[in-house]
Design an enzyme around this catalytic site. Structure first.
Site: not given
Ligand code: NAD
Length: 424
Positions: A113-115
């Site tokens: 995941a990444k944000g």
């Protein structure tokens, strides 16, 4: 201007093109089922949010934020949160994809995941950054949680940012939930050694590479691009181990001294608010020039797209140790390999961070905390195990270290997906 930067960020598109090109090449080498390869090109889900923030001068500025889950077959999503003007849906998706392969390569039970939020924190006050962080956390709250997705620091976010995220999430739950983020200060449930783990893991790999090349680390020279969390710890660890660090840089430029730079003094200089290029006793250089300084170890620890087919022919190092995500294009990788450079690819090179994040999450879940000796020993064990696996596959299949690392990560995810089957 309703959606500043959305879909228009060319750097981000370049990163996603690079990540997909890597996947396609590795999938070809693995002979991966085309249905699975196609599925892995796409993120599982992506959330785009608007983050309104009241600035100190009374204006309300609407920032755009993202959280992307690329693949959560192996466990909850895991990946940093980046605050930078380059952040886009494309960049965040590419970084989430790399997290999927990285966690699988390290054999830790997380997905990718990444944000991030597209913003320039260098021109924002602490109060504004806190407001941005709390509102962004509220906007993505439906995606995160200790069993769902666990953010961590990345560029321009740190222990303080993670504390605000943990506090905002905990306020919404009504009780303290330290396991919602990693990279927190120890006092709010963080792990000893997490802050240093990415740079320390990279150094474990650099010494393993030098050992394979039969080079004595003492007296070798190093250049480190980026002097944030990853770069400063890498430079400091190398310097403590008697490597002569002859060049370092930050976003404003670099400092070069062929006789070596006192890295402890540089850390103090930067902590006091100084720029790397203004350090006394070194010659200022641009980031482009810094990468071309002849050295034994070159560690890009800043950002992506730094080593391309344009500058790769001029790069003169024996070991390229990638602390940053995506610093080298596939074309540059081939040029450097042709010159005999030993490459430690990013998904292996900077995996110390997610490995220690895993330790932090385990400690938060069990409410039982380890000592620093145990943490660093387990970190070294896990990262060197992955290093040996990458070396063995690269030799067996006659592929680059980057392809070998990707092939291990991708094949583990693909195997798990095959066993789990396609829902419904
Ligand atoms: P940071 O914000 O602490 O530091 C970034 C450093 O790079 C700063 O010194 C900054 O001035 C410099 N920089 C930024 N843009 C630059 C540019 N265009 N040219 C030269 N220097 C530039 O960030 P960090 O956490 O150290 O992350 C650095 C890299 O490592 C990123 O690619 C990140 O994705 C990757 N990474 C970080 C971690 C972690 O645990 N923090 C883990 C894995 C990977």
């Amino acid at each position: 201007m309703p959606f500043p930067n959305w879909g228009e960020n060319l750097e981000g598109q370049g990163m996603l093109r690079e990540a997909v090109a890597q996947l396609e090449r590795a999938a070809g080498l693995l002979g991966l089922d085309p249905n699975l390869a196609d599925r892995l090109r796409h993120p599982k889900r992506a959330l785009v949010v608007t983050v309104p923030v009241r600035m100190d001068d009374g204006r309300v500025v609407s920032y755009t934020g993202y959280r992307v889950h690329h693949n959560i077959t192996l466990g909850p999503g895991k990946g940093g949160i980046r605050y930078a003007p380059t952040v886009s849906l494309e960049e965040t998706t590419a970084l989430a994809m790399w997290m999927t392969w990285k966690c699988a390569l390290m054999n830790i039970p997380f997905g990718g995941a990444k944000g991030g939020v597209c913003c320039d924190t260098l021109s924002m006050s602490r109060r504004e950054i806190q407001a941005l962080t709390r509102r962004y956390t509220s906007e993505i709250v439906m995606l995160i949680g200790p069993e769902k997705d666990i953010p961590a620091p990345d560029m321009y976010t740190n222990e303080q940012t993670m504390s605000w995220i943990m506090d905002t999430y905990s306020m919404q739950m009504g009780y303290s939930v330290p396991g919602v983020v990693t990279g927190k200060p120890v006092v709010v449930g963080g792990s000893l050694g997490r802050r240093e783990a990415t740079g320390l893991g990279l150094c474990n790999l650099i010494f393993a590479a030098l050992d394979r090349l039969k080079i004595d680390p003492q007296g070798t020279t190093a250049v480190v691009q980026g002097f944030g969390n990853v770069g400063s710890v890498t430079a400091l660890t190398l310097w403590h181990d008697k490597v002569r660090v002859i060049g370092v840089s930050d976003v404003y430029g670099g400092a070069h001294n062929s006789g070596g730079i006192d890295i402890e003094a540089m850390v103090r200089h930067v902590r006091a608010g100084g720029k790397v290029g203004e350090f006394p006793g070194a010659t200022p250089v641009s980031n482009r020039e810094l990468l071309e300084i002849p050295c034994d170890i070159l560690a890009p620890c800043a950002t992506d797209g730094q080593i391309t087919k344009e500058n790769a022919p001029r790069i003169r190092c024996r070991v390229l140790a990638e602390g940053a995500n995506g610093p080298t294009t596939l074309e540059a990788d081939e040029i450097l390999r042709g010159k005999g450079v030993f490459i430690i690819p990013d998904i292996l090179g900077n995996a110390g961070g997610v490995t220690a994040s895993y330790f932090e999450w385990v400690q938060d879940t069990q409410k039982y905390f380890w000592d620093i000796g145990e943490i660093n020993q387990q970190l070294e064990r896990i990262i060197l195990r992955a290093f040996q696996q990458v070396m063995a596959l690269a030799a067996e299949k006659k592929v680059s270290h980057r392809m070998a690392a990707l092939m291990i990560g991708i094949s583990r995810v693909a195997e798990a997906m095959r066993f789990r089957g396609l829902y419904p």
